[in-house]
Each structure stands twice: as C-alpha cells, then as structure tokens.
Design an enzyme around this catalytic site. Structure first.
Site, PDB file in Angstrom:
ATOM      1  N   TRP A  66      31.067 -17.627 -13.277  1.00 52.50           N
ATOM      2  CA  TRP A  66      30.697 -18.022 -14.242  1.00 52.50           C
ATOM      3  C   TRP A  66      32.171 -17.643 -15.573  1.00 52.50           C
ATOM      4  O   TRP A  66      33.235 -18.307 -15.972  1.00 52.50           O
ATOM      5  CB  TRP A  66      30.122 -18.563 -15.490  1.00 52.50           C
ATOM      6  CG  TRP A  66      28.911 -19.481 -14.606  1.00 52.50           C
ATOM      7  CD1 TRP A  66      27.469 -19.655 -14.462  1.00 52.50           C
ATOM      8  CD2 TRP A  66      29.361 -20.559 -13.873  1.00 52.50           C
ATOM      9  NE1 TRP A  66      26.871 -20.161 -13.405  1.00 52.50           N
ATOM     10  CE2 TRP A  66      28.738 -21.142 -12.974  1.00 52.50           C
ATOM     11  CE3 TRP A  66      31.210 -21.348 -14.075  1.00 52.50           C
ATOM     12  CZ2 TRP A  66      28.170 -22.162 -12.354  1.00 52.50           C
ATOM     13  CZ3 TRP A  66      30.183 -22.519 -12.602  1.00 52.50           C
ATOM     14  CH2 TRP A  66      29.464 -22.597 -11.785  1.00 52.50           C
ATOM     15  N   ASP A 138      11.593 -29.830 -13.646  1.00 51.26           N
ATOM     16  CA  ASP A 138      11.717 -30.582 -12.635  1.00 51.26           C
ATOM     17  C   ASP A 138      12.456 -31.458 -12.460  1.00 51.26           C
ATOM     18  O   ASP A 138      12.184 -32.245 -12.576  1.00 51.26           O
ATOM     19  CB  ASP A 138      10.098 -30.204 -11.610  1.00 51.26           C
ATOM     20  CG  ASP A 138      11.186 -30.162  -9.655  1.00 51.26           C
ATOM     21  OD1 ASP A 138      11.669 -30.684  -9.878  1.00 51.26           O
ATOM     22  OD2 ASP A 138      10.208 -29.619  -8.889  1.00 51.26           O
ATOM     23  N   PHE A 139      13.873 -30.747 -11.598  1.00 51.38           N
ATOM     24  CA  PHE A 139      15.070 -32.155 -12.007  1.00 51.38           C
ATOM     25  C   PHE A 139      14.193 -33.607 -10.997  1.00 51.38           C
ATOM     26  O   PHE A 139      14.528 -34.399 -11.046  1.00 51.38           O
ATOM     27  CB  PHE A 139      16.392 -31.688 -12.728  1.00 51.38           C
ATOM     28  CG  PHE A 139      16.749 -30.403 -11.111  1.00 51.38           C
ATOM     29  CD1 PHE A 139      16.889 -31.065  -9.541  1.00 51.38           C
ATOM     30  CD2 PHE A 139      17.020 -29.777 -11.714  1.00 51.38           C
ATOM     31  CE1 PHE A 139      16.774 -30.498  -8.829  1.00 51.38           C
ATOM     32  CE2 PHE A 139      17.494 -29.333 -10.302  1.00 51.38           C
ATOM     33  CZ  PHE A 139      17.356 -29.875  -8.679  1.00 51.38           C
ATOM     34  N   HIS A 157      25.447 -28.645  -3.445  1.00 50.36           N
ATOM     35  CA  HIS A 157      25.609 -28.617  -2.173  1.00 50.36           C
ATOM     36  C   HIS A 157      24.385 -27.581  -1.561  1.00 50.36           C
ATOM     37  O   HIS A 157      24.177 -27.528  -0.666  1.00 50.36           O
ATOM     38  CB  HIS A 157      26.505 -27.235  -2.275  1.00 50.36           C
ATOM     39  CG  HIS A 157      26.189 -25.823  -2.678  1.00 50.36           C
ATOM     40  ND1 HIS A 157      27.089 -24.931  -2.183  1.00 50.36           N
ATOM     41  CD2 HIS A 157      24.991 -25.411  -3.664  1.00 50.36           C
ATOM     42  CE1 HIS A 157      25.860 -23.436  -2.541  1.00 50.36           C
ATOM     43  NE2 HIS A 157      25.611 -24.684  -4.403  1.00 50.36           N
TER      44      HIS A 157
END
Length: 251
Positions: A66, A138-139, A157
């Site tokens: 990043w 938890d998404f 991905h």
C-alpha cells in the site's frame, strides 16, 4: 494475497514453484493449501495466522504494497465528497492511512474479523485515532457499517462470482444513495493477454481459494448484478481501480 516481483530471478522462482503446484491443481482437481503449507488445515487464512512470524510477514507485505501502490488507486477518482468510508476486509490500517493522506476530511472504518482487528489495533498509530476506527465482523454474515463509500481492496478476486454478487449486493443495500464502491484489483485485459501479474495472481487464487482474476467487463457484470451503476475504470501502475455508483433516490 499480495506478490511484488522485484527481479527476474524472483519471477523465475515464482514460476517454477507455481508451475509444480499448477500441475497438482489440475491433476487432483482441488486446492493445494495443505500441500503448500505442510499442514492439515484447509483454510489459507488460518495457515497465514498460524504463527506470529507469518502474521508479521503478511502485515509487512501489506504495508509495503500500500505504501507503493495505495495512493495510485485511491487518487484514481475524485472521492473527496465521501466523508464516511468503510474498508471492508481491510486487515491492518495500511490502506486506511493512505486514504486519509489523500482525503484528510474523511474517516475510515476498517471492518474485518475479530482476530484480525485485535492484531491490527496492537500496531495502530494513535495519532490517527480520530480518523481511523475498527469494527469487528464477518462481511458475509454480519451487518455492514453504514458508509458513503465502500472499499474492497483485493477482496473479490478471492471469491467466486456468487459470493462476489452476494457481498456487493449487501454493500449496495448498506450504502447511502449517491455513494459507491471502489474495487482495487489487478484487472485482466479483455482478451486475457495480460498483464503478467494478473496471471500470476490467478494461479495463486486457483491453488488456495475459490476466486479468480477478472476482466473489466466481468467486474462490471458483478457490480451491475448488485445494483451499482456508471462503472468507471482507471489503470494503475500495478493495481487497478474500478468504481461503481449507487444511484440517488428520485421521486
């Protein structure tokens, strides 16, 4: 998963290693996480977090990635109008720091699993605590924090199409009208001729996860299925940015 290829020698090494695993993958028809890590654990994330050393290497890799490529994708579009941002599955605060440096008037909530958040907080820089916060969850299974903009940096991905649409649909419902979602991925050319990095990632994802690298049209289809419109794309030096918008409610 992040890979930065710095030398030809390193690239050859990766090709040789992946070449061997690639054969196993197609011959056996299953993921190679256990073989790659020499354990009985099938979950790659549990393997990655199995030791303090592995955790530190992974976090260090994210910080490096990043710091090199973060602002390139964050500044690909003008996101200054979004005050509340949620970095979904963000892990550490590495990406959030880069975002705040570009848009100092925004706040970022990092939403990730409880054990990931716990580790990230230990390395968090207190000077930015008014701009960056953490929320555990938890998404796929827990409520998503409300935000103007959602960021999925190297998340889709890792997932198959069905899970991608499910997650994007969940974000669309939580997103404010006029808000959006920013995808950070290595996007394949439409004819799949490259880039090389995308093909390397594709092999890795096939080995240990259920996802794949995708073309822009494939990401556009996923975003459209979830309700996001006006998909835009910016090519980056290493990672690419795809932006989808949620329409304003009109009466």
């Amino acid at each position: 998963m992040y890979i930065v290829v710095h030398t030809t020698e390193g690239l050859k090494s990766i090709r040789i290693t992946l070449g061997n695993f690639h054969l196993f993958h197609f011959r056996e028809g299953k993921h190679q996480v256990q073989l790659m890590y020499g354990t009985s654990e099938k979950d790659i994330y549990k393997n990655l977090s199995s030791s303090k050393e592995d955790i530190e290497k992974f976090q260090s890799g994210m910080e490096d990635a990043w710091s090199l490529y973060g602002q390139d994708v964050i500044c690909a579009f003008d996101l200054s109008s979004f005050n509340r941002v949620c970095d979904v599955g963000g892990g550490s605060d590495a990406f959030a720091k880069q975002y705040i440096s570009c848009y100092p008037n925004s706040t970022v909530t990092i939403f990730d699993l409880p054990n990931v958040v716990e580790r990230a907080k230990k390395h968090f820089v207190p000077s930015e605590e008014d701009k960056i916060t953490f929320q555990s969850g938890d998404f796929f299974n827990d409520p998503i924090p409300e935000a103007d903009l959602y960021i999925l940096a190297r998340i889709l991905h890792n997932q198959d199409d069905e899970k991608c649409v499910a997650l994007l649909t969940k974000l669309h419902k939580a997103c404010k009208p006029g808000g959006g979602v920013l995808l950070v991925e290595t996007v394949l050319n439409e004819d799949r001729s490259g880039p090389l990095a995308a093909h390397i990632y594709s092999i890795l994802v096939m080995l240990d996860l259920e996802g794949k690298e995708r073309t822009l049209s494939e990401y556009s289809t996923l975003l459209g299925a979830a309700g996001f419109k006006d998909v835009q794309f910016k090519k980056g030096r290493h990672l690419d940015a795809v932006y989808g918008r949620k329409e304003n409610i009109s009466f």
